[in-house]
Scaffold this active site. Structure first.
Site, short mmCIF file in Angstrom:
data_model
loop_
_atom_site.label_atom_id
_atom_site.label_comp_id
_atom_site.label_asym_id
_atom_site.label_seq_id
_atom_site.Cartn_x
_atom_site.Cartn_y
_atom_site.Cartn_z
CG ASP A 18 -0.37 -0.17 2.52
OD1 ASP A 18 0.86 -0.35 2.59
OD2 ASP A 18 -1.10 -0.12 3.53
N GLY A 171 2.44 -1.62 12.70
CA GLY A 171 1.54 -0.61 13.25
C GLY A 171 2.13 0.06 14.47
CG HIS A 198 7.16 -3.34 11.17
ND1 HIS A 198 6.58 -4.28 10.38
CD2 HIS A 198 7.45 -2.27 10.36
CE1 HIS A 198 6.51 -3.81 9.14
NE2 HIS A 198 7.03 -2.59 9.10
CD GLU A 201 9.10 2.19 11.82
OE1 GLU A 201 8.27 1.30 12.09
OE2 GLU A 201 9.01 2.92 10.81
CG ASP A 279 9.13 1.19 5.46
OD1 ASP A 279 8.50 0.11 5.57
OD2 ASP A 279 9.12 2.07 6.35
ZN LIG Z 1 7.49 -1.39 7.40
#
Ligand SMILES: [Zn+2]
Length: 342
Positions: A18, A171, A198, A201, A279
């Site tokens: 997306d 998320g 993830h 980050e 990414d």
């Molecule tokens: Zn990512």
């Protein structure tokens, strides 16, 4: 040097579908939208890309509203997947793992299977069309319940070995720590999925430990916060965990403020397996060529170091041994043919 970066065969492991939709396609599909219809393409492009002065991950994530709007139907999802692979093929990417959260594409009635099969169809069509290899990673969303994540794992199981290779957790990392989804990732581990998460980050280094110890992560998305604690770096190394780093995105979300502070060299010096990824090609307005270019321009990376990063990506790919060997051979042969390797 730029030409060489364009030409060299590459591997992409952290690519959100997306976040990588062609702006032209979104503009075309949103033409009837009253807010978009009056805007020029140039203006629209500015709306779907982050600006250099992006303040945070929250602001960054707002850019996903438009792509998600157009990704609620089967033909669009298939087309967008195919076009992404077409773009990556022109950048000489040989293998890519594309990730997406099925639940985000089920807002207007699509079923889980319809979403996944649309992506797989796009991948298959691209493979037949121009030979690019790809696999899919199913994302569980942190803000959703563990039951939703279990559903993703359960329903995705039948696509294992048929284009789906792994699950991921993505998320809001600050409010939804890894342990919430432990049951789903235990199940994924049991069912034979590869696992990437993830973590680290936005500065929470404990999430890296938890992702490895509780969620069976083999790879960590970003992982920048490992720099804060040598014990974590040691743990990442000892467990042969690969890091999927995305420098330009990390600068935009303010995960790091200055490229000079990006911990990649330290990680590599300590023997961690680092890979470089985009990414979100559209949201971040990037490509692997740009990512590698930044490392060479700002951090003094040599061509040999870039080739090492590419080899790390081959090693970290969620591919069976035989396929990994043949990918490595394809890339090596091409590097020799282009005179980059002896
Ligand atoms: Zn990512």
């Amino acid at each position: 040097m730029e030409n060489i970066l364009k030409e060299i065969p590459k591997v992409e492991l952290h690519c959100h579908l997306d976040g990588s939709v062609r702006a032209e396609t979104m503009y075309e599909l949103l033409a009837k939208d009253e807010k978009i219809g009056t805007k020029s393409f140039k203006e629209f492009q500015e709306m779907v890309r982050v600006k250099d002065d992006c303040k945070s991950l929250v602001e960054y994530l707002e850019k996903f509203n438009y792509p998600l709007k157009v990704m609620q139907g089967k033909p669009n999802i298939e087309r967008i997947t195919y076009e992404l692979l077409e773009d990556l093929n022109t950048q000489n990417v040989k293998y890519v793992e594309i990730r997406f959260a099925p639940t985000l594409h089920m807002k207007e009635g699509l079923t889980f299977d319809e979403v996944v099969e649309s992506v797989l169809k796009g991948m298959e069509r691209a493979k037949k069309g121009f030979g690019i290899l790809s696999n899919a990673v199913l994302i569980c969303m942190r803000h959703e319940s563990v039951n939703e994540s279990i559903k993703v794992v359960e329903m995705g199981k039948k696509y294992l070995g048929k284009g789906v290779v792994a699950v991921d957790l993505a998320g809001n990392e600050g409010d939804f720590p890894p342990e919430i989804h432990k049951e789903a990732f235990d199940l994924a581990y049991e069912k034979g999925y590869h696992i990437t998460v993830h973590a680290g980050e936005t500065g929470i280094e404990e999430n890296i430990i938890k992702s490895i110890e509780l969620l069976h992560a083999q790879r960590i998305g970003h992982g920048i916060a490992a720099i804060k604690n040598s014990r974590i770096m040691e743990m990442v190394k000892k467990n042969h965990i690969s890091l999927e780093m995305c420098p330009i995105s990390n600068l935009q979300t303010k995960a790091v403020k200055y490229i000079e502070d990006y911990p990649i060299k330290t990680f590599m010096d300590k023997g961690l397996r680092v890979t470089i990824n985009t990414d979100n090609a559209t949201v971040s307005n990037t490509s692997l060529e740009r990512e590698y270019g930044l490392l060479m321009d700002k951090l003094g990376f040599s061509m040999d170091e870039i080739l090492k990063l590419i080899d790390n990506s081959i090693e970290a790919a969620f591919l069976p041994k035989g396929e990994k060997m043949s990918l490595r051979k394809t890339i090596k042969d091409e590097l020799i043919k282009r005179g980059i390797l002896q």
